[in-house]
Design an enzyme around this catalytic site. Structure first.
Site, PDB file in Angstrom:
ATOM      1  N   GLN A 102       1.014  -1.137  -0.139  1.00 32.46           N
ATOM      2  CA  GLN A 102       0.183   0.073  -0.019  1.00 32.46           C
ATOM      3  C   GLN A 102       0.927   1.304   0.160  1.00 32.46           C
ATOM      4  OE1 GLN A 102      -3.391  -0.582   3.065  1.00 32.46           O
ATOM      5  NE2 GLN A 102      -1.921  -1.962   3.516  1.00 32.46           N
ATOM      6  N   ASP A 105       6.509   4.741  -1.562  1.00 29.63           N
ATOM      7  CA  ASP A 105       7.640   5.182  -1.347  1.00 29.63           C
ATOM      8  C   ASP A 105       8.697   4.388  -2.202  1.00 29.63           C
ATOM      9  OD1 ASP A 105       8.049   2.662   0.024  1.00 29.63           O
ATOM     10  OD2 ASP A 105       7.526   3.916   2.161  1.00 29.63           O
ATOM     11  N   HIS A 120      -1.353   1.374  -4.274  1.00 32.22           N
ATOM     12  CA  HIS A 120      -1.824   2.842  -4.284  1.00 32.22           C
ATOM     13  C   HIS A 120      -0.852   3.611  -5.070  1.00 32.22           C
ATOM     14  CE1 HIS A 120      -4.029   1.613  -0.203  1.00 32.22           C
ATOM     15  NE2 HIS A 120      -4.788   1.344  -1.212  1.00 32.22           N
ATOM     16  N   CYS A 128       0.464  15.806 -15.170  1.00 32.66           N
ATOM     17  CA  CYS A 128      -0.200  16.912 -15.166  1.00 32.66           C
ATOM     18  C   CYS A 128      -1.631  16.585 -15.208  1.00 32.66           C
ATOM     19  CB  CYS A 128       0.402  17.683 -16.381  1.00 32.66           C
ATOM     20  SG  CYS A 128      -0.835  19.107 -16.975  1.00 32.66           S
ATOM     21  N   GLY A 188       3.123  -4.381   8.703  1.00 36.27           N
ATOM     22  CA  GLY A 188       2.970  -2.886   9.079  1.00 36.27           C
ATOM     23  C   GLY A 188       1.780  -2.100   8.511  1.00 36.27           C
ATOM     24  N   THR A 189       0.424  -2.983   8.498  1.00 33.38           N
ATOM     25  CA  THR A 189      -0.547  -2.240   7.714  1.00 33.38           C
ATOM     26  C   THR A 189      -1.554  -2.423   9.146  1.00 33.38           C
ATOM     27  OG1 THR A 189      -2.310  -2.254   6.297  1.00 33.38           O
ATOM     28  CG2 THR A 189      -1.394  -4.621   6.799  1.00 33.38           C
ATOM     29  N   ASN A 214       3.344  -6.614  13.413  1.00 29.06           N
ATOM     30  CA  ASN A 214       2.792  -5.262  13.675  1.00 29.06           C
ATOM     31  C   ASN A 214       3.090  -4.941  15.394  1.00 29.06           C
ATOM     32  OD1 ASN A 214       1.152  -2.878  14.015  1.00 29.06           O
ATOM     33  ND2 ASN A 214       0.142  -3.517  12.241  1.00 29.06           N
TER      34      ASN A 214
HETATM   35  P1  NAD Z   1      -1.487   2.807   8.624  1.00 27.98           P
HETATM   36  O1  NAD Z   1      -0.684   4.076   8.653  1.00 27.98           O
HETATM   37  O2  NAD Z   1      -2.989   2.956   8.543  1.00 27.98           O
HETATM   38  O3  NAD Z   1      -0.947   1.927   9.646  1.00 27.98           O
HETATM   39  C1  NAD Z   1       0.428   1.997   9.966  1.00 27.98           C
HETATM   40  C2  NAD Z   1       0.505   0.736  10.635  1.00 27.98           C
HETATM   41  O4  NAD Z   1       1.705   0.176  10.896  1.00 27.98           O
HETATM   42  C3  NAD Z   1      -0.061   0.612  12.172  1.00 27.98           C
HETATM   43  O5  NAD Z   1      -0.860  -0.689  12.290  1.00 27.98           O
HETATM   44  C4  NAD Z   1       0.830   0.528  13.034  1.00 27.98           C
HETATM   45  O6  NAD Z   1       0.612  -0.284  14.214  1.00 27.98           O
HETATM   46  C5  NAD Z   1       1.954  -0.336  12.167  1.00 27.98           C
HETATM   47  N1  NAD Z   1       3.415   0.303  12.490  1.00 27.98           N
HETATM   48  C6  NAD Z   1       4.096   1.261  13.328  1.00 27.98           C
HETATM   49  N2  NAD Z   1       5.167   1.065  13.401  1.00 27.98           N
HETATM   50  C7  NAD Z   1       5.610  -0.025  12.771  1.00 27.98           C
HETATM   51  C8  NAD Z   1       6.821  -0.527  12.867  1.00 27.98           C
HETATM   52  N3  NAD Z   1       8.063  -0.168  13.189  1.00 27.98           N
HETATM   53  N4  NAD Z   1       6.888  -1.849  12.155  1.00 27.98           N
HETATM   54  C9  NAD Z   1       5.794  -2.554  11.781  1.00 27.98           C
HETATM   55  N5  NAD Z   1       4.498  -1.713  11.708  1.00 27.98           N
HETATM   56  C10 NAD Z   1       4.349  -0.781  12.331  1.00 27.98           C
HETATM   57  O7  NAD Z   1      -0.949   2.250   7.098  1.00 27.98           O
HETATM   58  P2  NAD Z   1      -1.690   1.482   5.982  1.00 27.98           P
HETATM   59  O8  NAD Z   1      -2.194   0.388   6.743  1.00 27.98           O
HETATM   60  O9  NAD Z   1      -0.455   1.209   4.936  1.00 27.98           O
HETATM   61  O10 NAD Z   1      -2.732   2.596   5.332  1.00 27.98           O
HETATM   62  C11 NAD Z   1      -2.193   3.910   5.318  1.00 27.98           C
HETATM   63  C12 NAD Z   1      -2.450   4.196   3.734  1.00 27.98           C
HETATM   64  O11 NAD Z   1      -1.384   5.395   3.902  1.00 27.98           O
HETATM   65  C13 NAD Z   1      -1.939   3.305   2.799  1.00 27.98           C
HETATM   66  O12 NAD Z   1      -2.802   3.281   1.718  1.00 27.98           O
HETATM   67  C14 NAD Z   1      -0.586   3.995   2.021  1.00 27.98           C
HETATM   68  O13 NAD Z   1      -0.858   4.285   0.849  1.00 27.98           O
HETATM   69  C15 NAD Z   1      -0.594   5.259   2.642  1.00 27.98           C
HETATM   70  N6  NAD Z   1       0.716   5.886   3.261  1.00 27.98           N
HETATM   71  C16 NAD Z   1       1.927   5.474   2.486  1.00 27.98           C
HETATM   72  C17 NAD Z   1       3.086   5.755   3.240  1.00 27.98           C
HETATM   73  C18 NAD Z   1       4.389   5.239   2.601  1.00 27.98           C
HETATM   74  O14 NAD Z   1       4.367   5.135   1.329  1.00 27.98           O
HETATM   75  N7  NAD Z   1       5.427   4.739   3.362  1.00 27.98           N
HETATM   76  C19 NAD Z   1       3.148   6.473   4.414  1.00 27.98           C
HETATM   77  C20 NAD Z   1       2.131   6.808   4.905  1.00 27.98           C
HETATM   78  C21 NAD Z   1       0.776   6.578   4.345  1.00 27.98           C
HETATM   79 ZN    ZN Z   2       0.560  19.895 -18.596  1.00 26.12          ZN
END
Ligand code: NAD
Ligand code: ZN
Length: 249
Positions: A102, A105, A120, A128, A188-189, A214
């Site tokens: 998801q 990065d 995502h 653009c 980590g989700t 997690n």
């Molecule tokens: P989320 O932000 O909803 O949840 C993060 C989860 O990670 C939590 O359950 C938390 O307990 C856990 N967590 C925190 N620290 C951790 C660690 N050190 N190791 C393992 N787990 C850990 O994230 P999501 O479920 O990915 O959903 C959020 C949406 O935000 C996604 O759809 C994504 O597209 C977007 N997003 C992406 C990034 C990125 O690309 N790095 C950053 C922020 C949000």
């Molecule tokens: Zn353009």
């Protein structure tokens, strides 16, 4: 926790087709804040005000200033951490086949994984709104907000905002690999963003084991996942890989 690490290493050693579903938590140790959970971006700002496509189209400058500009700074500097490197090692060992992420990065690819479904989108590119011209995010000049294409149109990141559809080819391939794996590793989700959070459910219904890594429990814990290893992604992955290396020697 040691017992669970051992159990995960054994399960992975016996598996033939492992798929991982990863979320923002896996990149926390790389310095990228998650949305939910401790230190999450949503503690400071309202998602619907900044991460919804309608909010972006209504006021692109506001969303660029508060969310995208900051994210660009953080993502530009981020490097893969032990959790990303551990998943790359699992692919090298022939155990892990595909990552459904998801995250936007690009850190899984930077770590060396070759089959990554970016559910995502990817933050590395901008598009653009008017002519569709693409530009690398690292090349975008943020002195002028919102940044504009040479045609005058506004750039948007090639990521899925809330309110937008997952590209159908990514969704269908994710459903396919989720239904074919024998282990689904969920790392980590928070497992609340749909339809990504459905992938482990599909795996479970197709007979796979579901393992969560997690620090915090999620809606999958105790229902869909067979067990959860409560700890940081990088630390837990290092311990599992160390045990696994011995098992498959
Ligand atoms: P989320 O932000 O909803 O949840 C993060 C989860 O990670 C939590 O359950 C938390 O307990 C856990 N967590 C925190 N620290 C951790 C660690 N050190 N190791 C393992 N787990 C850990 O994230 P999501 O479920 O990915 O959903 C959020 C949406 O935000 C996604 O759809 C994504 O597209 C977007 N997003 C992406 C990034 C990125 O690309 N790095 C950053 C922020 C949000
Ligand atoms: Zn353009």
């Amino acid at each position: 926790m040691d017992d669970l690490i051992q159990r995960a290493a054994k399960d992975l050693a016996a598996a033939k087709n492992v798929v991982a579903l990863t979320g923002a938590g896996i990149s926390v140790e790389s310095g990228i804040p998650p949305f939910r959970g401790k230190g999450g971006v949503w503690e400071k700002i309202d998602p619907m005000e900044y991460a919804h496509i309608d909010a972006f189209l209504r006021d692109p400058a506001k969303v660029w200033n508060v969310l995208i500009k900051e994210m660009k700074g953080v993502v530009d500097r981020a490097e893969p951490n032990d959790a990303h490197r551990g998943l790359a090692r699992l692919e090298e060992m022939g155990i892990l086949k595909t990552i459904i992420t998801q995250n936007v990065d690009g850190l899984h690819q930077a770590a060396g994984n070759t089959d990554v479904i970016e559910f995502h989108g990817n933050f590395a590119w901008q598009k653009c709104l008017d002519c569709g011209n693409r530009c690398e995010t690292s090349q975008i000049n943020t002195e002028q907000i919102p940044p504009r294409c040479h045609c005058g149109g506004i750039f948007r990141p090639e990521v899925i905002f809330f309110g937008e559809l997952i590209p159908p080819q990514h969704l269908s391939r994710s459903q396919l690999v989720a239904s074919q794996c024998d282990i689904m590793l969920v790392m980590g989700t928070s497992a609340v963003v749909q339809p990504a959070a459905l992938m482990p459910v599909i795996s479970k219904q197709s007979g796979a084991k579901v393992i969560e890594i997690n620090p915090e429990r999620t809606p999958l814990t105790g229902t869909i996942s067979d067990y959860i290893i409560q700890g940081k992604g990088g630390e837990v992955t290092n311990q599992i890989i160390a045990k696994l290396e011995k098992l498959i020697q």
